[in-house]
Design a protein around this motif. Structure first.
Motif, PDB file in Angstrom:
ATOM      1  N   ASP A  52      28.264  57.827 -33.643  1.00 47.21           N
ATOM      2  CA  ASP A  52      29.482  56.958 -33.214  1.00 47.21           C
ATOM      3  C   ASP A  52      28.976  55.855 -32.070  1.00 47.21           C
ATOM      4  N   ASP A  53      29.873  54.787 -32.127  1.00 48.99           N
ATOM      5  CA  ASP A  53      29.944  53.913 -31.062  1.00 48.99           C
ATOM      6  C   ASP A  53      28.168  53.359 -30.926  1.00 48.99           C
ATOM      7  N   PHE A  54      27.685  53.192 -31.999  1.00 45.63           N
ATOM      8  CA  PHE A  54      26.095  52.713 -32.105  1.00 45.63           C
ATOM      9  C   PHE A  54      25.669  51.703 -31.697  1.00 45.63           C
ATOM     10  N   GLY A  55      24.899  51.733 -30.414  1.00 47.47           N
ATOM     11  CA  GLY A  55      24.200  50.519 -29.885  1.00 47.47           C
ATOM     12  C   GLY A  55      24.920  50.387 -28.470  1.00 47.47           C
ATOM     13  N   THR A  56      25.672  51.588 -27.823  1.00 51.36           N
ATOM     14  CA  THR A  56      26.106  51.276 -26.553  1.00 51.36           C
ATOM     15  C   THR A  56      25.437  52.562 -25.900  1.00 51.36           C
ATOM     16  N   GLY A  57      24.378  53.370 -26.199  1.00 55.37           N
ATOM     17  CA  GLY A  57      23.864  54.503 -25.484  1.00 55.37           C
ATOM     18  C   GLY A  57      22.367  54.494 -25.246  1.00 55.37           C
ATOM     19  N   TYR A  58      21.989  55.483 -25.902  1.00 57.82           N
ATOM     20  CA  TYR A  58      20.696  55.979 -25.710  1.00 57.82           C
ATOM     21  C   TYR A  58      19.642  55.910 -27.055  1.00 57.82           C
ATOM     22  N   SER A  59      20.023  54.827 -28.133  1.00 56.07           N
ATOM     23  CA  SER A  59      19.572  54.684 -29.099  1.00 56.07           C
ATOM     24  C   SER A  59      17.803  54.428 -29.184  1.00 56.07           C
ATOM     25  N   SER A  60      17.375  55.252 -30.039  1.00 59.32           N
ATOM     26  CA  SER A  60      15.823  55.112 -29.909  1.00 59.32           C
ATOM     27  C   SER A  60      15.456  55.114 -31.352  1.00 59.32           C
ATOM     28  N   LEU A  61      14.867  53.991 -31.926  1.00 64.46           N
ATOM     29  CA  LEU A  61      14.421  53.982 -33.501  1.00 64.46           C
ATOM     30  C   LEU A  61      13.733  55.025 -33.898  1.00 64.46           C
ATOM     31  N   HIS A  62      12.741  55.383 -32.986  1.00 61.54           N
ATOM     32  CA  HIS A  62      11.627  56.317 -33.152  1.00 61.54           C
ATOM     33  C   HIS A  62      12.477  57.656 -33.407  1.00 61.54           C
ATOM     34  N   ILE A  63      13.471  57.954 -32.704  1.00 60.58           N
ATOM     35  CA  ILE A  63      14.080  59.212 -32.872  1.00 60.58           C
ATOM     36  C   ILE A  63      15.097  59.131 -34.065  1.00 60.58           C
ATOM     37  N   ILE A  64      15.850  58.141 -34.216  1.00 59.57           N
ATOM     38  CA  ILE A  64      16.815  58.077 -35.227  1.00 59.57           C
ATOM     39  C   ILE A  64      16.308  58.249 -36.736  1.00 59.57           C
ATOM     40  N   GLN A  65      14.898  57.535 -36.825  1.00 59.56           N
ATOM     41  CA  GLN A  65      14.400  57.756 -38.129  1.00 59.56           C
ATOM     42  C   GLN A  65      14.022  59.297 -38.507  1.00 59.56           C
ATOM     43  N   LYS A  66      13.829  60.002 -37.189  1.00 62.43           N
ATOM     44  CA  LYS A  66      13.529  61.523 -37.508  1.00 62.43           C
ATOM     45  C   LYS A  66      14.761  62.440 -37.615  1.00 62.43           C
ATOM     46  N   LEU A  67      15.710  61.794 -37.193  1.00 61.46           N
ATOM     47  CA  LEU A  67      17.200  62.651 -37.252  1.00 61.46           C
ATOM     48  C   LEU A  67      17.814  62.488 -38.767  1.00 61.46           C
ATOM     49  N   PRO A  68      18.311  63.516 -39.314  1.00 64.71           N
ATOM     50  CA  PRO A  68      19.088  63.548 -40.502  1.00 64.71           C
ATOM     51  C   PRO A  68      20.594  62.734 -40.571  1.00 64.71           C
ATOM     52  N   VAL A  69      20.314  61.621 -40.168  1.00 68.33           N
ATOM     53  CA  VAL A  69      21.632  60.910 -39.924  1.00 68.33           C
ATOM     54  C   VAL A  69      21.871  60.137 -41.324  1.00 68.33           C
ATOM     55  N   ASP A  70      23.334  59.970 -41.504  1.00 72.29           N
ATOM     56  CA  ASP A  70      23.873  59.544 -42.903  1.00 72.29           C
ATOM     57  C   ASP A  70      24.517  58.066 -42.471  1.00 72.29           C
ATOM     58  N   THR A  71      25.172  57.950 -41.358  1.00 71.59           N
ATOM     59  CA  THR A  71      25.839  56.764 -41.040  1.00 71.59           C
ATOM     60  C   THR A  71      25.689  56.206 -39.418  1.00 71.59           C
ATOM     61  N   ILE A  72      25.838  55.064 -39.504  1.00 70.18           N
ATOM     62  CA  ILE A  72      25.950  54.653 -37.768  1.00 70.18           C
ATOM     63  C   ILE A  72      27.406  53.623 -37.658  1.00 70.18           C
ATOM     64  N   LYS A  73      28.206  53.950 -36.797  1.00 68.56           N
ATOM     65  CA  LYS A  73      29.223  53.274 -36.800  1.00 68.56           C
ATOM     66  C   LYS A  73      29.315  52.417 -35.541  1.00 68.56           C
ATOM     67  N   LEU A  74      29.563  51.003 -35.820  1.00 69.95           N
ATOM     68  CA  LEU A  74      29.420  50.028 -34.802  1.00 69.95           C
ATOM     69  C   LEU A  74      30.584  49.977 -33.864  1.00 69.95           C
ATOM     70  N   ASP A  75      30.432  50.005 -32.512  1.00 71.70           N
ATOM     71  CA  ASP A  75      31.524  50.239 -31.640  1.00 71.70           C
ATOM     72  C   ASP A  75      32.354  48.884 -31.780  1.00 71.70           C
ATOM     73  N   LYS A  76      33.671  49.236 -31.587  1.00 75.02           N
ATOM     74  CA  LYS A  76      34.738  48.160 -31.630  1.00 75.02           C
ATOM     75  C   LYS A  76      34.409  47.167 -30.639  1.00 75.02           C
ATOM     76  N   SER A  77      33.674  47.405 -29.502  1.00 76.00           N
ATOM     77  CA  SER A  77      33.488  46.151 -28.570  1.00 76.00           C
ATOM     78  C   SER A  77      32.612  45.193 -29.084  1.00 76.00           C
ATOM     79  N   PHE A  78      31.788  45.317 -30.035  1.00 73.60           N
ATOM     80  CA  PHE A  78      30.883  44.556 -30.821  1.00 73.60           C
ATOM     81  C   PHE A  78      31.655  43.603 -31.734  1.00 73.60           C
ATOM     82  N   ILE A  79      32.569  44.342 -32.600  1.00 76.50           N
ATOM     83  CA  ILE A  79      33.533  43.666 -33.673  1.00 76.50           C
ATOM     84  C   ILE A  79      34.351  42.764 -32.903  1.00 76.50           C
TER      85      ILE A  79
END
Length: 759
Positions: A652-679
């Motif tokens: 949730d709120d992707f792009g506002t916190g501690y994102s790390s591409l290296h870590i996201i690639q290793k995590l079993p994530v299905d969806t990213i939700k773009l924060d409403k402030s970006f939209i």
């Protein structure tokens, strides 16, 4: 400025009096009348000074001790009357004249003084009066009584020609003084731990000198060796000035710290019996004209050796006590004073300052726990030491710094002037922002500071501490790395926060929470393809409370665990109910806190809920924030286990916190939700480009992308052009209660059937 320099005029005046007495005695030693006259005038001046300040002290004092100062002023007035009564006949007759009037007035004054001392002892707090003080006082009084009996009683008997009545009258002064000495001895021990001991010890010293002068005078007079200007006159005059100084400092106690004489001799209370014993032994030997034989000399040497050994033991004990006292009042890691010292110092400052301001700064290190969790407690401890050193570097006169525990520090500022609090708070923020080099790591921290003021915000330790702590948490809520002053508005905010905090547990138990549902929509077909369960709270007193307000409180208090479990159970139960009604089978997304992952029971709880409700795991989606990456070693295994259960994971709120591409690639994530402030800011070309890059990133990682906060058709078009297919926002629907969302699902089902018929 030192105590002596601040009080130079008074000290000079006392010294001048003593010098005049010595000079008067020297120049008029052959004229008894002139010598006695000058001495009486000097004593009268001292008594006038005493009466004025004793009377002022009785008006200044607001506690029950005002009667003590009032009695002393009455006694001094009577004593002054006796001096004047004695002085005028001397001047008129030109020769020494004694009468019963002045001696009677002086005797009455001594009785009033004794009454004042008795009242002062009676009115004092005797909680700190140690048991061995009784023994010390008893030893002192036995010695004093023995000396009086030996040196005065026998002499008085001869002086009054063996008259019992006259002997009692003659000994009235020594007997009253003996009682006064007894009260003084008790009072000395009563003020050992008292902040007002400065002025009281002046008083004790003054009475000790004047009473000793009476004893010496009585002895010399009875033996026919008293003459004006001898030792008793110096003792009287000096003692009177000390009594006056004690009253003088009653009005000065709030303006400056007094000369500290609370411990003029180290271990004086413990050494008292031994000193008294040595004095009495010396007097006994003197009574035998220093005729010592081998046995008495040996006994004397042994006694002195025993006393010397006891002094040595006391010194050793004192070193141990000082060590233990230091450990009890200082933080073992940083060397700063600890929470125990903090409370004592703050209480003491408030007792002394009274109407003057004191500032309390509560300092909390933002996200210090992350340092401990990621780099280890050893690095955390070294960091705390460096922080303590930096805080000490910026401390100024009238400031004290403490470590209260963990990552909490405090600063007490006595009588802060102008903007000193703001200036020091800013210095703390700046000096702690500079990177710390610790064990090969460069660590950058921010700090949140709360400030409360005495007596404006509170008049007790508990109030000042709570209000500064409240202000500090507001600084954290406002984004950290700042400071806030406590005020009434903040008090109302924190009162509401306290009501929320106290109501969280009752909210669950009394069914005050509910779930609203917001649809996730296919942006192209406008069909509902999923939903998000959103928590709502209808408080009985505060009404509807926003999740933005109560969720952080639930996180801090730990209530988020129970609340989060209820949300999962209720969302699964309701979704399964809709499925049984024949409504579309849609996945329901539930927000999960990092604390639920840290709790260690999330996986087993979800398994139990799915089993009890009968809902298939593929219809449950868990939304987590990017903060889950703070402790990836703990959360990653749980996420993989959830994936194996076919439960979807969204960030949730992707792009506002501690994102790390290296870590996201290793995590079993299905969806990213773009924060409403970006939209919301997509009309800006730079922001649109940023959103497109996030969507492209999701595609490259084979992740579904959901746009939150969609409110306009323009945004939908831009998202479709950017290859984003799923949206969620007010354009489609606000979060709605169960019944309203059920109607939306029915409409979706009808539309599907119509499309089928059309094909």
């Amino acid at each position: 400025m030192t105590w002596a320099r601040r009080n130079r005029p008074i000290l000079f005046f006392i010294f001048l009096n003593m010098s005049i007495l010595a000079g008067w005695r020297f120049f008029f030693r052959e004229n008894t009348w002139v010598a006695g006259l000058g001495i009486t005038i000097l004593q009268t001046l001292a008594l006038i000074f005493n009466f004025y300040y004793l009377y002022q002290a009785s008006k200044k004092e607001v506690t029950r001790f005002k009667y003590f100062w009032r009695l002393l002023s009455v006694g001094t007035l009577i004593y002054l009357s006796g001096n004047i009564t004695w002085l005028f006949p001397q001047i008129m007759s030109g020769q020494p004249v004694n009468s019963a009037i002045e001696f009677t007035l002086w005797l009455i004054a001594y009785v009033v003084y004794l009454a004042a001392l008795i009242y002062r002892v009676w009115a004092s707090d005797r909680a700190s009066f140690k048991q061995y003080y009784h023994f010390n006082i008893a030893v002192f009084m036995v010695m004093l009584s023995s000396v009086i009996a030996y040196y005065l009683v026998d002499s008085a008997w001869d002086y009054t020609n063996n008259s019992i009545v006259m002997t009692l009258v003659t000994l009235a002064y020594p007997l009253i003084n003996l009682s006064s000495f007894f009260m003084i001895a008790i009072l000395y021990y009563l003020v050992q731990k008292n902040r007002e001991n400065n002025k009281i010890l002046f008083l004790i010293a003054g009475f000790s000198f004047t009473i000793s002068a009476d004893y010496v005078y009585t002895y010399l007079e009875m033996n026919g060796s008293y003459y004006p200007g001898s030792a008793p006159d110096y003792l009287w005059l000096f003692g009177l000035w000390l009594i006056g100084l004690s009253a003088y400092y009653v009005k000065k106690e709030n303006e400056q710290q007094l000369f500290n004489i609370s411990k003029p001799v180290k271990h004086a209370d413990m050494m008292m019996p031994y000193i008294v014993t040595l004095i009495l032994i010396g007097l006994v030997i003197d009574s035998y004209n220093w005729q010592l034989n081998a046995l008495s000399l040996g006994a004397l040497v042994i006694i002195v050796m025993i006393i010397g050994r006891q002094v040595y033991v006391l010194r050793q004990n004192d070193e141990l006590i000082e060590e233990y006292s230091y450990l009890a009042h200082h933080d073992s890691l940083t060397g700063l004073k600890n929470r125990v010292s903090f409370k004592k110092e703050l209480d003491a400052e408030m007792a002394v300052r009274k109407d003057n301001e004191i500032a309390l700064l509560m300092i909390d290190l933002d996200r210090f726990k992350i340092v401990n969790d990621t780099l280890g407690h050893q690095v955390g401890d070294l960091l705390l030491k460096k922080i303590a050193n930096r805080l000490l570097q910026i401390m100024e006169q009238g400031m004290q710094v403490f470590r209260l525990g963990g990552d909490e520090f405090a600063v007490i500022i006595s009588r802060p002037k102008d903007d000193v609090c703001e200036r020091i708070a800013n210095k703390i923020l700046l000096i702690l922002q500079d990177p710390f080099s610790v064990d090969g790591h460069d660590i950058t921290l921010t700090t949140s500071i709360g400030v409360s003021m005495y007596p404006e915000n509170g008049k007790t330790y508990e109030e000042l501490f709570r209000f500064a702590d409240t202000a500090m948490y507001l600084a954290k809520d406002k984004g950290k790395n700042g400071f806030e002053f406590f005020n009434e508005q903040l008090n109302q905010i924190m009162s509401r926060r306290m009501t929320i905090e106290n109501g969280l547990q009752n909210g669950l138990r009394e069914g005050q929470f509910s779930l609203h549902y917001q649809p996730k929509v296919d942006l192209k077909t406008r069909q509902i393809i999923g939903m998000e369960a959103l928590l709502r709270w209808n408080h009985p007193e505060l009404g509807e409370i926003s999740p933005v307000e109560f969720i952080p409180v639930a996180e801090e208090t730990g209530h988020i665990i129970a609340i989060g479990e209820w949300v999962i159970r209720e969302a699964c139960r309701q979704n399964k109910r809709w499925q049984r009604k024949g409504l579309p089978f849609l996945p329901v997304a539930v927000n999960v806190s990092v604390k639920q992952f840290q709790n260690g029971k999330l996986l087993s709880y979800i398994k139990r809920v799915l089993h009890e409700t009968g809902m298939e795991s593929r219809y449950l989606e868990l939304e987590v924030t990017e903060s889950i990456m703070q402790d990836i070693h703990q959360s990653s295994p749980v996420l993989h286990d959830l994936r194996e259960m076919k439960i979807s994971i969204s960030i949730d709120d992707f792009g506002t916190g501690y994102s790390s591409l290296h870590i996201i690639q290793k995590l079993p994530v299905d969806t990213i939700k773009l924060d409403k402030s970006f939209i919301a800011e997509m009309e800006e070309p730079s922001q649109l480009a940023f959103v497109k890059s996030l969507i492209a990133l999701g595609e490259s990682l084979d992740l579904a992308v959901v746009a939150e906060g969609v409110e306009t058709e323009s945004q939908v078009n831009k998202l479709l052009d950017s290859r984003c297919r799923i949206g969620q926002g007010y354009l489609f629907s606000r979060p709605v209660p169960v019944d309203a969302f059920e109607e939306m699902m029915k409409d979706t089902l009808i539309n599907r059937e119509i499309r089928k018929l059309g094909t």
